[in-house]
Design a protein around this motif. Sequence first.
Motif, PDB file in Angstrom:
ATOM      1  N   LEU A  32       0.921  -1.038   0.096  1.00 52.79           N
ATOM      2  CA  LEU A  32       0.024  -0.248  -0.035  1.00 52.79           C
ATOM      3  C   LEU A  32       0.935   1.082   0.075  1.00 52.79           C
ATOM      4  O   LEU A  32       1.634   1.343   0.815  1.00 52.79           O
ATOM      5  N   PHE A  33       0.494   2.162  -0.863  1.00 52.16           N
ATOM      6  CA  PHE A  33       1.393   3.282  -1.235  1.00 52.16           C
ATOM      7  C   PHE A  33       0.456   4.728  -0.705  1.00 52.16           C
ATOM      8  O   PHE A  33      -0.704   4.680  -1.555  1.00 52.16           O
ATOM      9  N   LYS A  34       0.888   5.475   0.196  1.00 49.84           N
ATOM     10  CA  LYS A  34       0.111   6.488   0.458  1.00 49.84           C
ATOM     11  C   LYS A  34       0.733   7.590  -0.044  1.00 49.84           C
ATOM     12  O   LYS A  34       1.924   7.844   0.402  1.00 49.84           O
ATOM     13  N   ASN A  35      -0.102   8.447  -0.574  1.00 44.66           N
ATOM     14  CA  ASN A  35       0.541   9.779  -1.006  1.00 44.66           C
ATOM     15  C   ASN A  35      -0.461  10.915  -1.067  1.00 44.66           C
ATOM     16  O   ASN A  35      -1.504  11.005  -1.860  1.00 44.66           O
ATOM     17  N   ASP A  36      -0.336  11.881  -0.348  1.00 41.92           N
ATOM     18  CA  ASP A  36      -1.355  12.806   0.007  1.00 41.92           C
ATOM     19  C   ASP A  36      -2.663  12.469   0.082  1.00 41.92           C
ATOM     20  O   ASP A  36      -2.903  11.674   1.149  1.00 41.92           O
ATOM     21  N   GLU A  37      -3.471  12.699  -0.687  1.00 40.98           N
ATOM     22  CA  GLU A  37      -5.084  12.356  -0.493  1.00 40.98           C
ATOM     23  C   GLU A  37      -5.371  10.912  -1.051  1.00 40.98           C
ATOM     24  O   GLU A  37      -6.497  10.733  -1.294  1.00 40.98           O
ATOM     25  N   LYS A  38      -4.308  10.402  -1.783  1.00 40.97           N
ATOM     26  CA  LYS A  38      -4.658   9.066  -2.471  1.00 40.97           C
ATOM     27  C   LYS A  38      -3.819   8.008  -1.987  1.00 40.97           C
ATOM     28  O   LYS A  38      -2.776   8.122  -1.474  1.00 40.97           O
ATOM     29  N   SER A  39      -4.186   6.883  -2.202  1.00 43.93           N
ATOM     30  CA  SER A  39      -3.445   5.465  -1.779  1.00 43.93           C
ATOM     31  C   SER A  39      -3.492   4.667  -2.900  1.00 43.93           C
ATOM     32  O   SER A  39      -4.633   4.671  -3.772  1.00 43.93           O
ATOM     33  N   TYR A  40      -2.595   3.870  -3.055  1.00 42.94           N
ATOM     34  CA  TYR A  40      -2.493   2.778  -4.206  1.00 42.94           C
ATOM     35  C   TYR A  40      -1.848   1.498  -3.578  1.00 42.94           C
ATOM     36  O   TYR A  40      -1.265   1.226  -2.607  1.00 42.94           O
ATOM     37  N   LEU A  41      -2.691   0.577  -4.281  1.00 47.25           N
ATOM     38  CA  LEU A  41      -2.270  -0.910  -4.047  1.00 47.25           C
ATOM     39  C   LEU A  41      -1.202  -1.319  -5.370  1.00 47.25           C
ATOM     40  O   LEU A  41      -1.470  -1.114  -6.448  1.00 47.25           O
ATOM     41  N   PRO A  63     -10.196   3.029  -3.671  1.00 47.93           N
ATOM     42  CA  PRO A  63     -11.299   4.012  -3.120  1.00 47.93           C
ATOM     43  C   PRO A  63     -11.352   4.418  -2.019  1.00 47.93           C
ATOM     44  O   PRO A  63     -10.568   3.852  -0.877  1.00 47.93           O
ATOM     45  N   THR A  64     -11.830   5.422  -1.792  1.00 46.56           N
ATOM     46  CA  THR A  64     -11.886   6.024  -0.489  1.00 46.56           C
ATOM     47  C   THR A  64     -12.148   5.048   0.851  1.00 46.56           C
ATOM     48  O   THR A  64     -11.330   5.327   1.719  1.00 46.56           O
ATOM     49  N   GLU A  65     -13.235   4.602   0.863  1.00 51.61           N
ATOM     50  CA  GLU A  65     -13.613   3.711   1.766  1.00 51.61           C
ATOM     51  C   GLU A  65     -12.551   2.538   2.137  1.00 51.61           C
ATOM     52  O   GLU A  65     -12.146   2.436   3.487  1.00 51.61           O
ATOM     53  N   ILE A  66     -11.717   2.071   1.239  1.00 45.65           N
ATOM     54  CA  ILE A  66     -10.644   0.895   1.513  1.00 45.65           C
ATOM     55  C   ILE A  66      -9.340   1.959   2.101  1.00 45.65           C
ATOM     56  O   ILE A  66      -8.603   1.170   2.786  1.00 45.65           O
ATOM     57  N   ARG A  67      -9.072   2.948   1.298  1.00 47.25           N
ATOM     58  CA  ARG A  67      -8.143   3.704   1.897  1.00 47.25           C
ATOM     59  C   ARG A  67      -8.421   4.139   3.241  1.00 47.25           C
ATOM     60  O   ARG A  67      -7.338   4.094   4.078  1.00 47.25           O
ATOM     61  N   ASP A  68      -9.470   4.530   3.795  1.00 46.75           N
ATOM     62  CA  ASP A  68      -9.817   4.790   5.110  1.00 46.75           C
ATOM     63  C   ASP A  68      -9.902   3.508   5.985  1.00 46.75           C
ATOM     64  O   ASP A  68      -9.358   3.759   7.370  1.00 46.75           O
ATOM     65  N   TYR A  69     -10.169   2.290   5.567  1.00 43.70           N
ATOM     66  CA  TYR A  69      -9.850   1.253   6.399  1.00 43.70           C
ATOM     67  C   TYR A  69      -8.253   1.012   6.452  1.00 43.70           C
ATOM     68  O   TYR A  69      -8.157   0.741   7.797  1.00 43.70           O
ATOM     69  N   PHE A  70      -7.429   1.162   5.607  1.00 42.17           N
ATOM     70  CA  PHE A  70      -6.111   0.818   5.851  1.00 42.17           C
ATOM     71  C   PHE A  70      -5.668   1.680   6.660  1.00 42.17           C
ATOM     72  O   PHE A  70      -4.461   1.604   7.340  1.00 42.17           O
ATOM     73  N   LEU A  71      -5.945   2.993   6.562  1.00 44.89           N
ATOM     74  CA  LEU A  71      -5.487   4.115   7.461  1.00 44.89           C
ATOM     75  C   LEU A  71      -5.602   3.997   9.056  1.00 44.89           C
ATOM     76  O   LEU A  71      -4.705   4.205   9.749  1.00 44.89           O
ATOM     77  N   LEU A  73      -5.597   0.862  10.256  1.00 45.00           N
ATOM     78  CA  LEU A  73      -4.945   0.005  10.780  1.00 45.00           C
ATOM     79  C   LEU A  73      -3.554   0.307  11.168  1.00 45.00           C
ATOM     80  O   LEU A  73      -2.698  -0.230  11.536  1.00 45.00           O
ATOM     81  N   SER A  74      -3.006   1.620  10.452  1.00 42.05           N
ATOM     82  CA  SER A  74      -1.630   2.190  10.607  1.00 42.05           C
ATOM     83  C   SER A  74      -1.450   2.431  11.924  1.00 42.05           C
ATOM     84  O   SER A  74      -2.053   2.813  12.707  1.00 42.05           O
TER      85      SER A  74
END
Length: 75
Positions: A32-41, A63-71, A73-74
Amino acid sequence: MLEGYEANFKEEDFEFINGTDTRANSISQFTLFKNDEKSYLIMTSPGTQGIQKLKVLAVEELPTEIRDYFLELSP
């Protein structure tokens, strides 16, 4: 096996993976790669005999919902 994660991997799972009739269809790693307001798998191949270097197989914006889920977990 990391301590505390034993319940995630049962003996039946090991026997299935270790069986002579079982071959993996593919081996992939996910990052998972987080960059500003977007995340990439990012899906990569771990490197096998035919592939000496890490090979990027796919990159998808989450998608935003999945990004929020992983955030959540951080650490």
